[in-house]
Design an enzyme around this catalytic site. Structure first.
Site, PDB file in Angstrom:
ATOM      1  N   ASP A  55      10.923   5.174   4.068  1.00 28.78           N
ATOM      2  CA  ASP A  55      12.012   5.872   4.755  1.00 28.78           C
ATOM      3  C   ASP A  55      11.538   6.341   6.129  1.00 28.78           C
ATOM      4  OD1 ASP A  55      14.324   7.831   5.175  1.00 28.78           O
ATOM      5  OD2 ASP A  55      14.779   7.093   3.179  1.00 28.78           O
ATOM      6  N   HIS A  75      15.818  12.570   7.308  1.00 31.12           N
ATOM      7  CA  HIS A  75      16.274  11.735   6.199  1.00 31.12           C
ATOM      8  C   HIS A  75      15.170  11.507   5.163  1.00 31.12           C
ATOM      9  CE1 HIS A  75      17.718   8.044   4.168  1.00 31.12           C
ATOM     10  NE2 HIS A  75      18.935   8.433   4.518  1.00 31.12           N
ATOM     11  N   SER A 105      22.158   7.007  -0.013  1.00 23.59           N
ATOM     12  CA  SER A 105      20.765   7.366   0.300  1.00 23.59           C
ATOM     13  C   SER A 105      20.264   8.498  -0.563  1.00 23.59           C
ATOM     14  CB  SER A 105      20.658   7.857   1.746  1.00 23.59           C
ATOM     15  OG  SER A 105      20.428   6.816   2.615  1.00 23.59           O
TER      16      SER A 105
END
Ligand SMILES: *[C@@H]1O[C@H](CO)[C@@H](O)[C@H](O)[C@H]1NC(C)=O
Ligand SMILES: *[C@@H]1O[C@H](CO)[C@@H](O)[C@H](O)[C@H]1NC(C)=O
Ligand SMILES: *[C@@H]1O[C@H](CO)[C@@H](O)[C@H](O)[C@H]1NC(C)=O
Ligand SMILES: *[C@@H]1O[C@H](CO)[C@@H](O)[C@H](O)[C@H]1NC(C)=O
Ligand SMILES: *[C@@H]1O[C@H](CO)[C@@H](O)[C@H](O)[C@H]1NC(C)=O
Ligand SMILES: *[C@@H]1O[C@H](CO)[C@@H](O)[C@H](O)[C@H]1NC(C)=O
Length: 706
Positions: free
Chosen positions: A134, A204, A491
């Site tokens: 990620d 994120h 996600s």
């Protein structure tokens, strides 16, 4: 040796002719079994090959890969690429492409608790290693502290690689590995400055990591909302971050994802969470190829289904060997209260009506409000289920009924006043879960014969750790800084499922990735918390399996499924063999010689997808499945069918008897019925119910013309 010399000559001639053409980055798949004699390693071979095709100017690959795929990434002109294609061992090549990112209480909602079930049975995931590919990580977050963590398992072979603002001392017994991969990004964007480390500037990757395996953090909240103890789905599992070169505008690159997966395989992770979209057929999508290698190495893959919403066939990450995860809502609401007619009000409160449903049927943020400076707002919206909306001022969204009260008050009052109260968090909302409107719908064009998504997991309005320093949230730009961020998307669902898989791996170390997936799917819930069929968010219609797969993951039930549908690498190869791919294409996925003597599209999958898109008349489709007994030594099961109207479903035999643990028994399912009009989606199920026992092993049956 002779062969090798002659190909070098050939290449230099070609390269000289076309040297001026435009170069691009390619991922080149090579046969791992072929290493021409003078070379001691594949890396030397690739370097020599690149040097020779670029007119003997020393040229190294950007990456060479050994695990996730075999081959390398390099910047090549069309003529250089042509020359490479003639080299010994060449299998295929794909252009390196930018990929998209998919944008505390959810665990209680999943039924996870300290007293019984998957948490205590797996010791909270202790010693299971979850890899996250990620956008990097914020290592100082309390979610990654090593409080209560035991010694790092000896089998861990990875490391902590420091760099810009990231010292190796930031890794600990929780965050056991950190590496960064940005050479592919750099090759494509030489002018963009990237920091050289796994330091998250975006949020994120930090959010996803803490969702999968964050440690316990007391008093966590999102600006006062959702106060509680934050933790990941597997709070004692270890984390290894494989960070990608990334910017909001450019996304990231498949070459970096492969390099990350390659390292993850070598390092010895157990579960990999990928909240990344890639596309293309299985044999050309580097991420699908890399995950095949990972599964072959016993690594469980949880992949986000995508956030492309309601139209069918938009799941791009549907490889048959991964768990494809859609997003569901939870039973938590963030609320505010409006008190009308008080004196202590400062600033202006606006009252307005908003239509949050745009022409694409998507719920969207009211853009008009961006940057507006008002003290507060009361916004009337026409939807009972609101999406997560971030705006720059305090606002309360009300339904049309309450909106009318406000409107009447405003129009009937000489000097209307109101106070807005915030930070109320409500649990137990009915009905939940619902399938999020943005969660991509199946089937997957990359693997249309298999039902995708496989299941849904919490993905909406999830609170988890964020990067703590830079005043940006990855949802909207603004000046908010908080240790915890709230985000929605598949996600966020993929790391929940990865955490659950880690718990199952911890409780059953001998289960294959496919066995773990089967346990999660056959025990998934199809009813919501009001015991009605799970609905699609926004429509109040029951969700079909093309939206939610087998249903909503239930970790405690998955711990003890009774029977599993297992498959090994050869089963996946048999499936690929039946797709009529050329041998080069199959080898691009398997990366070595393979045995196609037993091709079948009938993969031993826990769900059934049958196409009835014939023109006239009727049709029959037959499936064969094999169940493995993973519970006690002796048991018998009977098939219970949930019928599909207009169709005849037959299961043979109707009873399965298992005398031993790990014994296998097979059955056939026959579906007979009429050809269907385009756009039809019907579904039923077959459940193997244990006679005199607790286990129920459910397989969804979907009959479509899409
Ligand atoms: C690195 O950290 C320092 C001090 O914390 C900060 O001033 C600087 O902006 C950071 N650099 C990057 C690239 O984030
Ligand atoms: C990068 O910047 C240089 C110098 O400013 C420029 O010549 C070049 O075209 C730029 N490259 C790209 C890919 O934008
Ligand atoms: C609100 O929903 C109703 C029923 O779905 C619909 O008829 C109406 O047009 C909607 N109004 C707005 C403002 O979207
Ligand atoms: C593969 O080819 C065979 C023979 O032409 C055909 O019967 C079969 O349907 C094809 N399979 C797929 C998955 O296209
Ligand atoms: C391929 O597999 C079949 C059985 O699965 C076996 O009989 C055969 O020998 C294998 N062929 C090769 C070349 O390994
Ligand atoms: C299907 O049936 C209709 C009506 O019986 C007929 O007109 C049509 O030609 C048939 N189509 C095919 C492909 O058989």
């Amino acid at each position: 040796m002779a062969l090798f010399t002659s190909f070098l000559c050939l290449i230099s001639v070609l390269a000289a002719q076309l040297a001026l053409s435009h170069s691009e980055t390619y991922i080149v798949h090579m046969d791992s079994t072929l290493l021409p004699t003078p070379f001691s390693s594949h890396h030397h071979y690739y370097t020599s090959l690149l040097t020779s095709v670029s007119n003997y100017k020393h040229s190294e690959p950007i990456y060479s890969y050994n695990n996730a795929i075999h081959g390398f990434t390099a910047n090549l002109s069309p003529s250089e690429l042509d020359a490479i294609k003639k080299a010994p061992g060449y299998l295929s090549s794909t252009r390196d492409e930018p990929l998209k990112l998919l944008t505390t209480h959810s665990l209680d909602f999943l039924g996870l608790n300290s007293l019984y079930g998957a948490w205590p049975a797996s010791d909270f995931g202790r010693d299971v290693i979850i890899g996250i590919v990620d956008t990097r990580i914020w290592p100082e977050s309390k979610s990654f502290s090593e409080d209560g963590m035991t010694k790092i398992p000896a089998r861990w072979k990875g490391g902590c690689y420091g760099g810009t603002n990231f010292s190796t001392s930031l890794c600990d017994r929780k965050l056991i590995g950190a590496r960064f991969f940005n050479k592919g990004f750099r090759a494509a964007n030489p002018n963009i400055t990237l920091i050289d480390s796994a330091r998250d500037l975006h949020g994120h990757g930090t959010h996803v990591s803490s969702t999968a395996a964050g440690n316990y953090v007391q008093g966590a909240s999102y600006f006062g909302y959702g106060i509680g103890t934050s933790k990941g789905a597997a709070p004692r599992a270890r984390l290894a971050m494989y960070a990608l070169g990334f910017t909001r505008e450019e996304g990231f690159y498949s070459s970096d994802v492969i390099a990350a997966t390659d390292s993850a395989i070598t390092d010895g992770i157990d579960v990999l969470s990928l909240s990344i979209v890639s596309s293309g057929p299985l044999y050309r999508d580097p991420v699908s190829i890399a995950t095949f290698a990972a599964v072959k190495n016993g690594i469980f893959i949880s992949r986000a289904a995508g956030n492309d919403g309601l139209s069918l066939k938009n799941i791009l990450s549907g490889a048959p060997w991964v768990l494809t995860v859609g997003a569901g809502t939870t039973d938590r609401d963030f609320r505010g209260t409006i008190i009308l007619e008080r004196d202590k009000v400062s600033g202006k409160i606006v009252l307005c009506q908003a239509n949050l449903i745009d022409e694409d049927d998507a719920l969207t943020v009211p853009k008009d409000f961006k940057g507006t400076r008002v003290a507060g707002a009361v916004i009337i919206v026409n939807s009972s289920d609101l999406p997560l909306v971030e705006i720059d001022f305090p606002a309360i969204f009300v339904n049309p009924e309450n909106g009318k009260l406000n409107q009447d008050y405003v129009s009937g009052s000489h000097e209307p006043k109101a106070i807005l109260y915030f930070k109320e968090t409500l649990h137990g909302r009915k009905s939940a879960p619902k399938v999020a409107y943005y969660s991509s719908r199946g089937p997957s064009p990359t693997s249309p014969l298999i039902l995708k998504p496989d299941l849904i997991a919490p993905g909406d309005a999830i609170i988890a750790s964020s990067q703590e320093k830079y005043p940006v949230n990855f949802l909207v730009e603004g000046n908010r800084i908080n240790s915890f961020g709230v985000a929605s998307g598949t996600s966020m669902a993929a790391p929940h499922a990865a955490g659950v898989a880690a718990l199952l791996k911890g409780a059953h170390p001998d289960w294959s990735p496919t066995a773990i997936r089967s346990a999660m799917m056959t025990t998934a819930d199809v009813l919501d918390n009001s015991l009605n069929p799970i609905e699609e968010w926004g429509s109040n219609r029951a969700a079909t399996p093309l939206a939610m797969g087998a249903g909503h993951v239930n970790p405690n039930k998955a711990l003890d499924p009774g029977l599993i549908y297992d498959a090994d690498t050869q089963d996946y190869i048999n499936f690929l063999c039946a797709l009529n791919l050329t041998s080069k294409r199959i080898r691009a996925i398997t990366r070595s010689s393979y045995n196609c003597s037993n091709p079948t599209i009938d993969l031993n999958y826990p769900t059934f997808l049958a196409y009835f898109n014939c023109m006239n008349g009727t049709k029959s489709v037959q499936f064969q499945r094999t169940l493995t007994n993973v519970a006690k030594t002796m048991s018998s099961y009977s098939a219970i069918l949930d019928k599909v109207q207009g169709f005849e479903l037959t299961v043979v035999p109707k009873t399965l008897v298992f005398k031993d643990k790990n014994e296998k028994q097979s059955y056939r399912l026959k579906i007979h019925g009429p050809c269907l009009p385009k756009g039809t989606v019907l579904h039923g199920s077959v459940t193997w119910v244990e006679n005199g026992g607790q286990h129920a092993v459910k397989s969804t049956i979907v009959i479509v013309n899409v």
